[in-house]
Design a protein around this motif. Structure first.
Motif, mmCIF file in Angstrom:
data_model
loop_
_atom_site.group_PDB
_atom_site.id
_atom_site.type_symbol
_atom_site.label_atom_id
_atom_site.label_comp_id
_atom_site.label_asym_id
_atom_site.label_seq_id
_atom_site.Cartn_x
_atom_site.Cartn_y
_atom_site.Cartn_z
ATOM 1 N N HIS A 235 0.791 -1.466 0.031
ATOM 2 C CA HIS A 235 0.147 -0.292 -0.117
ATOM 3 C C HIS A 235 1.116 1.164 0.345
ATOM 4 N N THR A 240 -3.345 3.491 -4.186
ATOM 5 C CA THR A 240 -4.445 1.987 -4.440
ATOM 6 C C THR A 240 -4.852 2.049 -6.016
ATOM 7 N N PHE A 497 -7.686 0.958 5.213
ATOM 8 C CA PHE A 497 -6.897 0.561 4.705
ATOM 9 C C PHE A 497 -5.815 -0.255 5.371
#
Ligand code: SF4
Length: 617
Positions: A235, A240, A497
């Protein structure tokens, strides 16, 4: 006031008053904070059937009890209100620094009611709140407004504001802080309806904790676990911007207003291509992921365009719905949305809807101010973003969202309005990710992936169990798990996340207990019940507004038109048994066949007073 908990600031814009109050025990104890506070206050104080644009609608800004601390990815903030898009409960979450600054100033909630006669902004400090004339700010885009307020109040100031779209009450207008947005459900339009341009907070960095030593040890442990996590590393590297590589391969990347699940030349939009234009990184307060990836266009039509994004949803919505693969156009459209203060998903959803209507001959150039809406033409898409924010011509119709726009246009346009409860759908195709689709259908805020993200279907998550993404009623428990787990995480406003980075939920409850002194918040069983309690209370709010089973549905396209995926799994899929799914979902939730929480369920969740009201319906 409990010394390690912050208070609520209550602002009445009609009376021009602002008072600090202690969050009452009946809200503070059973709801802990964040989203719990939001729905508890809203249910208690909002008159039923309030008009979202009238002064009786409440607008609440919430920071969690972990915001501003040394623990990571916990300083997001949210807005709760009644949505002008859906007519039901709204919650919208955002990042940057604003959540931390709310707590630094001493507030976990800012409760706004009433309506100012002329534009104002709030200036919050640890000493209280001043309601200030915002005439000079009105009409300004969000970067300019934030700059002006920081110049006026100093560098230790953070701002959340609306742009021109919010002022014009575009029904899906956003609230912007830095370049991060609380964008879904039209929360910015409610702010605009109140003539509230901005909230500026000036504060020193300082939060009080119940047990600072224990909290510090837990935060160090959280950091250790995060930095050992492969998901965190991925990440941090990509944000994203690789999600489309996964969804396009799976056949769940919605193309041409949800007609297809794969974009034929979609590799042109893959993360590696965005990486070539990356020029910076941004993060929320105290999060080492810094997952906001900035992109700059240096050549061509959009030279000079720059955005802290687009993130997955935004890069999808400004490409696949109009069947374009122009990365540069997605960057420009994303930039415009942040500058003008407008939700990317609903904006692009409305534009994708219009392109399909044009192709089918339901609308033509006489309806669109002379524009031709031809698949692949991204320049027209960019023009429409500007027209929507300005409510100019055809943009004024689209600014109402697909449901109202379809009613205005008529001629069968309703069949192509892709939404649930009036909110445009995000970037996961319900026929190929069915638990995600059923979560859209049953979500209390309408079509949102963030109300209960089906990571099991998209990334193969195995908590609480692996699933078949084409199964239907068999996965009702998964939809409930994802929705309740999201509610649980949002009392402390954990970044969605960060939940996949190895520390959640194990350390979450302990961090809450060390921060607040509420020992039972360390009990995972209690926290899971908390998530369920929040979803049930949000449901009860919507039931009071007239929602029920008739509103828990997917667009007819998902139930009748086979999905086409061009060779990816899911070719020919439809949602076969919507009603059977609902029966099972309601049964597991403890709701009746109309989707209304039973007295027994509400009482079990400690919502006894609510249960009395529901039983009288
Ligand atoms: S992971 Fe990204 S969105 Fe989440 S808190 Fe960190 S920087 Fe913000």
């Amino acid at each position: 006031m409990i010394p390690y908990r912050n208070g609520a600031l209550r602002v009445d814009l009609t009376r021009r008053t602002a008072e600090v109050e202690t969050v009452p025990p009946e809200i503070c104890e059973p709801f802990i904070g964040g989203r719990g506070f939001g729905i508890a206050y809203l249910f208690k104080e909002q008159p039923p059937h309030a008009d979202p644009f009238e002064e009786e609608n409440r607008l609440m800004f919430l920071a969690g009890p972990l915001a501003g601390t040394q623990a990571q990815a916990l300083s997001r903030w949210m807005v709760c209100t009644k949505s002008p898009l859906t007519g039901g409960y709204a919650r919208s979450v955002a990042g940057a620094d604003f959540g931390a600054w709310l707590r630094f100033a001493g507030y976990e909630a800012v409760l706004v009611e009433g309506k100012a006669v002329t534009p104002v902004y709030l200036h919050l400090t640890a000493d209280g709140c001043e309601i200030v004339d915002a005439g000079e700010l009105w009409g300004k885009e969000t970067p300019k407004s934030q700059d002006m307020l920081r110049q006026r109040h100093g560098d230790k100031t953070r701002v959340a504001c609306i742009g021109p779209a919010g002022e014009r009450m575009v029904r899906y207008a956003a609230i912007v802080s830095g370049r991060r947005t609380a964008s879904r459900c039209g929360v910015g339009a409610v702010m605009g309806s109140k003539n509230l341009k901005a909230i500026a907070i000036s504060a020193e960095r300082n939060v009080r904790l119940f047990d600072p030593d224990a909290f510090k040890k837990l935060a160090i442990e959280q950091s250790r676990l995060i930095h050992a996590s492969k998901q965190f590393e991925h990440h941090k590297e990509w944000g994203t911007t690789m999600t489309q590589n996964v969804t396009n391969t799976l056949g769940i990347f919605p193309v041409r207003n949800f007609r297809y699940g794969q974009q034929k030349d979609g590799t042109k939009l893959y993360g590696e291509e965005y990486r070539k234009l990356r020029t910076g990184e941004f993060g929320c307060y105290n999060c080492s992921a810094r997952c906001g990836k900035a992109h700059t266009v240096t050549t061509g039509l959009y030279a000079g365009a720059w955005s802290e994004g687009p993130e997955y949803e935004s890069l999808w919505v400004f490409s696949a719905p109009i069947d374009s693969t122009s990365i540069e156009a997605t960057i420009r459209a994303d930039q415009l949305c942040d500058d003008l203060g407008i939700d990317t998903i609903s904006t692009g959803g409305c534009i994708g809807f219009a392109y399909e209507l044009y192709e089918r001959g339901i609308i033509d150039r006489n309806d669109t101010d002379g524009l031709e809406l031809i698949y692949g033409d991204h320049q027209t898409m960019v023009k429409l973003v500007q027209k929507i924010a300005a409510r100019e011509g055809f943009g004024d119709i689209l600014a109402e969202g697909v449901v109202r726009a379809a009613r205005t246009i008529g001629r069968g346009a309703e069949a192509y309005a892709i939404h649930t409860k009036g909110m445009e759908l995000p970037a996961y195709e319900p026929r190929g990710a069915k638990s995600q689709g059923f979560s859209y259908a049953t979500s209390n805020i309408g079509g949102s992936h963030c109300y209960g993200y089906a990571g099991q279907e998209i990334f193969g998550a195995t908590d609480p169990r692996p699933i078949n993404r084409f199964a239907e009623a068999e996965n009702a428990d998964i939809v409930i798990h994802n929705q309740d787990s999201t509610g649980m995480g949002e009392v402390g406003i954990v970044c969605a996340f960060a939940k996949g980075w190895g520390w959640f939920p194990g350390l979450y409850g302990k961090l809450l207990a060390a921060a607040t002194g509420v020992e039972y918040s360390a009990d995972m069983g209690y926290l899971r019940k908390m998530g369920e309690r929040i979803v049930n209370l949000e449901r009860a709010f919507n039931v009071r507004e007239g929602f029920g089973r008739k509103d828990d549905k997917l667009p007819a396209r998902m139930l009748t038109e086979p999905l086409h995926t061009f060779g990816a799994p899911g070719e020919g899929e439809i949602v076969r048994e919507m009603e059977k799914f609902l029966d099972r979902y309601y049964e597991l939730r403890g709701w009746n066949e109309d989707g209304i929480p039973t007295v027994k369920k509400l009482t079990e969740l400690g919502l006894t007073e609510i249960a009395k009201g529901i039983s009288q319906r």
